[in-house]
Design a protein around this motif. Structure first.
Motif, PDB file in Angstrom:
ATOM      1  N   ARG A 251      33.233  39.944  41.085  1.00 38.94           N
ATOM      2  CA  ARG A 251      32.203  40.546  40.202  1.00 38.94           C
ATOM      3  C   ARG A 251      31.166  38.720  39.481  1.00 38.94           C
ATOM      4  N   ASP A 252      32.477  38.674  38.712  1.00 41.37           N
ATOM      5  CA  ASP A 252      32.494  36.891  38.627  1.00 41.37           C
ATOM      6  C   ASP A 252      32.753  35.633  38.298  1.00 41.37           C
ATOM      7  N   SER A 253      33.777  35.683  39.601  1.00 38.85           N
ATOM      8  CA  SER A 253      33.914  34.409  39.441  1.00 38.85           C
ATOM      9  C   SER A 253      34.670  33.403  38.336  1.00 38.85           C
TER      10      SER A 253
ATOM     11  N   GLN B 279      43.786  25.343  44.494  1.00 38.26           N
ATOM     12  CA  GLN B 279      42.742  26.356  43.437  1.00 38.26           C
ATOM     13  C   GLN B 279      43.191  26.996  43.417  1.00 38.26           C
ATOM     14  N   LEU B 280      43.780  27.872  43.962  1.00 39.99           N
ATOM     15  CA  LEU B 280      44.779  29.592  43.857  1.00 39.99           C
ATOM     16  C   LEU B 280      45.752  29.388  42.968  1.00 39.99           C
ATOM     17  N   VAL B 281      46.661  28.480  42.307  1.00 39.26           N
ATOM     18  CA  VAL B 281      47.606  28.363  41.954  1.00 39.26           C
ATOM     19  C   VAL B 281      46.877  29.455  40.875  1.00 39.26           C
ATOM     20  N   LEU B 282      45.999  29.840  39.846  1.00 39.40           N
ATOM     21  CA  LEU B 282      45.728  30.110  38.372  1.00 39.40           C
ATOM     22  C   LEU B 282      46.117  31.686  39.604  1.00 39.40           C
ATOM     23  N   LEU B 283      44.867  31.448  39.851  1.00 38.44           N
ATOM     24  CA  LEU B 283      44.737  32.862  40.998  1.00 38.44           C
ATOM     25  C   LEU B 283      46.395  34.068  40.591  1.00 38.44           C
TER      26      LEU B 283
ATOM     27  N   GLN C  97      36.622  33.586  47.949  1.00 39.27           N
ATOM     28  CA  GLN C  97      36.223  34.763  47.086  1.00 39.27           C
ATOM     29  C   GLN C  97      36.506  35.214  48.834  1.00 39.27           C
ATOM     30  N   ASP C  98      35.458  35.351  49.560  1.00 34.90           N
ATOM     31  CA  ASP C  98      35.370  36.299  50.539  1.00 34.90           C
ATOM     32  C   ASP C  98      36.833  35.861  51.462  1.00 34.90           C
ATOM     33  N   TYR C  99      36.885  34.706  51.817  1.00 34.87           N
ATOM     34  CA  TYR C  99      38.344  34.631  51.968  1.00 34.87           C
ATOM     35  C   TYR C  99      39.432  36.060  51.810  1.00 34.87           C
ATOM     36  N   LEU C 100      39.289  35.942  50.361  1.00 33.63           N
ATOM     37  CA  LEU C 100      40.779  36.960  49.569  1.00 33.63           C
ATOM     38  C   LEU C 100      40.236  38.688  50.422  1.00 33.63           C
ATOM     39  N   ALA C 101      39.315  38.842  49.806  1.00 37.84           N
ATOM     40  CA  ALA C 101      38.602  39.894  49.853  1.00 37.84           C
ATOM     41  C   ALA C 101      39.152  40.590  51.743  1.00 37.84           C
ATOM     42  N   ARG C 102      38.581  39.350  52.346  1.00 35.85           N
ATOM     43  CA  ARG C 102      39.131  39.656  54.161  1.00 35.85           C
ATOM     44  C   ARG C 102      40.514  39.775  53.983  1.00 35.85           C
TER      45      ARG C 102
ATOM     46  N   VAL D 229      41.357  30.032  31.784  1.00 40.60           N
ATOM     47  CA  VAL D 229      40.581  30.914  33.177  1.00 40.60           C
ATOM     48  C   VAL D 229      40.077  29.776  34.106  1.00 40.60           C
ATOM     49  N   GLY D 230      39.908  30.889  35.377  1.00 34.97           N
ATOM     50  CA  GLY D 230      40.083  30.568  36.748  1.00 34.97           C
ATOM     51  C   GLY D 230      38.848  31.103  37.181  1.00 34.97           C
ATOM     52  N   SER D 231      37.939  30.460  38.233  1.00 34.01           N
ATOM     53  CA  SER D 231      37.333  30.062  39.201  1.00 34.01           C
ATOM     54  C   SER D 231      37.244  30.466  40.340  1.00 34.01           C
ATOM     55  N   LEU D 232      36.330  31.135  41.237  1.00 40.73           N
ATOM     56  CA  LEU D 232      36.477  30.453  43.049  1.00 40.73           C
ATOM     57  C   LEU D 232      35.757  30.330  43.458  1.00 40.73           C
ATOM     58  N   THR D 233      35.139  29.897  44.363  1.00 43.48           N
ATOM     59  CA  THR D 233      34.157  29.572  44.985  1.00 43.48           C
ATOM     60  C   THR D 233      33.578  30.559  45.811  1.00 43.48           C
TER      61      THR D 233
END
Length: 539
Positions: A281-283, A401-405, A322-327, A314-318
């Protein structure tokens, strides 16, 4: 930097010897050629008395002595009870908020230096003894002159040289691994260490943490899921942070949570919902959610609310991430392995020339044994490890870029299973992801995307026109300006010419009154008149 790295290596070696960490290593089932390395360690030739400390205590004290980077590694490990023996996990939990404090007088001196005033002038009460101590900073309780109860966070002195030494070694190891191993190059270790370098140095800036906390507080304003304390900006400095004091139960205090009859199932599910809300929701997500930074409100135990502190990381995603991870998650849990393979290829995680059928079969081989278990027993950590086993064959790359996630997901999973062992992570996450995907494809979202794209059309048109002009006239060094901008420039030059005419006429009048129009002093006036006339009549 090399000298610092050598000194740090000697320090690490002394700590290993002091706490006998090599014993922990050689107790593992290792191949003979690794076990033979014991013969190359001179300190193992000498007789040693048996240690009175447990293996978990030795590991905790060693990480504690080695400083903030190693402490944070221990904090991450402490949440993975599915990967660690219980005795080691229990000891590593003490790294969350029981790191030995530094001298309180140093803290007071640093606070007064940063605030430019004595603590007695700023606070009605200031507790010299620290309330808590962590790897990067420690916290003191205080009360403002206006009566609010607050905590004062102050950065540990002398951290930067230690961090620089640790990072120097990490960079050397990462570069060496990339040179000698093709598999290591797929993991981008240098980029990962570089991202971690930025993260840990950012954590030393408490103004950044204050800004992160304010943003996170706005994101969850009025929410039943999570509460973030208020920041008192007037008293915040790069090395000092003052924020609202919270009163809650540490999330690992299972006895107190049970005594107040906390709904543990709902608490665990809300932890998962908090994570997915922040990410999708917030990225903008709290990327240091180890148990030492999470508390539970005592107000409504039947509807438990998290309290989050320490927002230094904190982390954020483009939108694409977001779309790639959800799918990918949706396809993964639907066992649509072909879709998972296609998404990996489309996102660039594996080379574009990868054969989809072969990759799909490899993913199915990895995942099917896992799905034989109930969903509540599936560990995301185990899934990640099994998926990375396909890296050697398909050149799968880890995205820095996804290491924090990934780290945050492991923290949340470990915490959720500790609170409620029967937590079904997927049944909590799936409805949220499906709802998020529907919202992204809703007419309102589509219209919003079209509107944002339409706002870019004038800029794109200018860029396209400039590109076409350069392609059609490659011999010109400088492309022609767009017509509107060229007309504006012409008017500006004409105005300048009028100004020169006026100035030249004034000087000419003064020269005529004093000498004559042919005198040397009149030549600047003639030059200004000529330049102004040229700028006005030029095309």
């Amino acid at each position: 930097m090399k000298l610092l790295a050598v000194r740090r290596l000697l320090r690490i070696q002394r700590v290993v010897i002091r706490y006998r960490l090599d014993d922990l290593l050689f107790d593992l089932p290792l191949p003979w050629w690794l076990r033979s390395l014991r013969l190359l360690m001179p300190w193992r030739w000498l007789p040693r008395k048996p240690s009175t400390l447990s293996r978990g205590a030795r590991l905790r004290l060693a990480l504690q002595d080695l400083g903030p980077i190693f402490i944070k590694f221990g904090q991450l490990l402490s949440t993975r009870r599915d990967l660690l023996p219980i005795d080691i996990a229990d000891e590593l939990m003490l790294l969350q908020d029981r790191v030995p404090p530094f001298d309180p007088q140093q803290a007071v001196a640093l606070i007064e230096e940063q605030l430019g005033a004595k603590v007695g002038e700023v606070f009605n009460r200031f507790d010299v003894e620290p309330l808590a101590s962590a790897s990067v900073a420690q916290v003191h309780a205080a009360r403002l002159k206006t009566g609010e109860e607050v905590v004062v966070k102050v950065v540990r002195p002398g951290l930067k040289p230690i961090i620089a030494q640790d990072l120097a070694w990490l960079f050397l190891i990462a570069k060496g691994a990339e040179r000698v191993s093709a598999d290591a190059r797929l993991l981008h270790p240098v980029e990962v260490v570089g991202d971690y370098e930025k993260t840990i140095y950012d954590e030393l800036d408490l103004l950044r943490e204050a800004a992160n906390a304010s943003q996170l507080r706005r994101n969850f304003e009025g929410s039943e899921l999570m509460y973030v304390p208020q920041v008192y900006w007037d008293l915040c400095r790069p090395k000092v942070l003052v924020m609202e004091r919270i009163y809650g139960v540490p999330v690992t205090d299972m006895a107190t949570l049970a005594d107040q009859r906390t709904d543990m199932k709902l608490l665990a599910e809300r932890g998962v919902e908090v994570f997915f809300t922040q990410v999708f929701r917030d990225s903008f997500f709290h990327a240091d959610m180890h148990p030492g930074n999470i508390f539970v409100s005592t107000v409504k135990p039947w509807s438990p609310q998290y309290i989050a502190i320490d927002c230094g990381i904190v982390g954020s995603l483009t939108g694409e991430d977001q779309d790639y991870l959800a799918r990918n998650l949706l396809a993964f849990f639907k066992r649509d392995y072909r879709r998972v393979a296609e998404l990996h290829i489309d996102s660039g995680w594996v080379p574009a020339h990868t054969k989809v059928n072969e990759f799909e079969a490899a993913i199915r081989t990895v995942c099917e044994p896992i799905f034989e278990k109930p969903l509540k027993d599936i560990s995301f950590g185990q899934v990640l490890m099994r998926l990375f086993q396909t890296a050697r064959r398909f050149n799968m790359e880890v995205q820095p870029q996804l290491v924090l996630l990934q780290k945050t997901l492991l923290n949340i999973e470990g915490l959720g299973r500790q609170l409620y062992p029967d937590l079904d992570l997927w049944s909590t996450a799936k409805p949220f992801l499906e709802r998020w995907m529907r919202d992204r494809m809703s007419p309102k979202a589509v219209l919003g995307n079209l509107y944002s794209q339409a706002e870019q059309l004038p800029h794109l048109a200018d860029m396209t026109r400039d590109l076409l002009e350069r392609l059609s006239q490659p011999h010109l060094q400088d492309p022609q300006l767009p017509e509107r901008r060229r007309q504006g420039d012409n008017w500006a030059l004409r105005l300048l010419g009028a100004g020169l005419l006026g100035g030249g006429a004034t000087l000419a009048g003064q020269a005529a009154g004093a000498l004559s129009l042919s005198a040397p002093a009149a030549w600047p006036a003639w030059l200004m008149l000529a330049a102004g006339l040229y700028l006005i009549v030029r095309r």
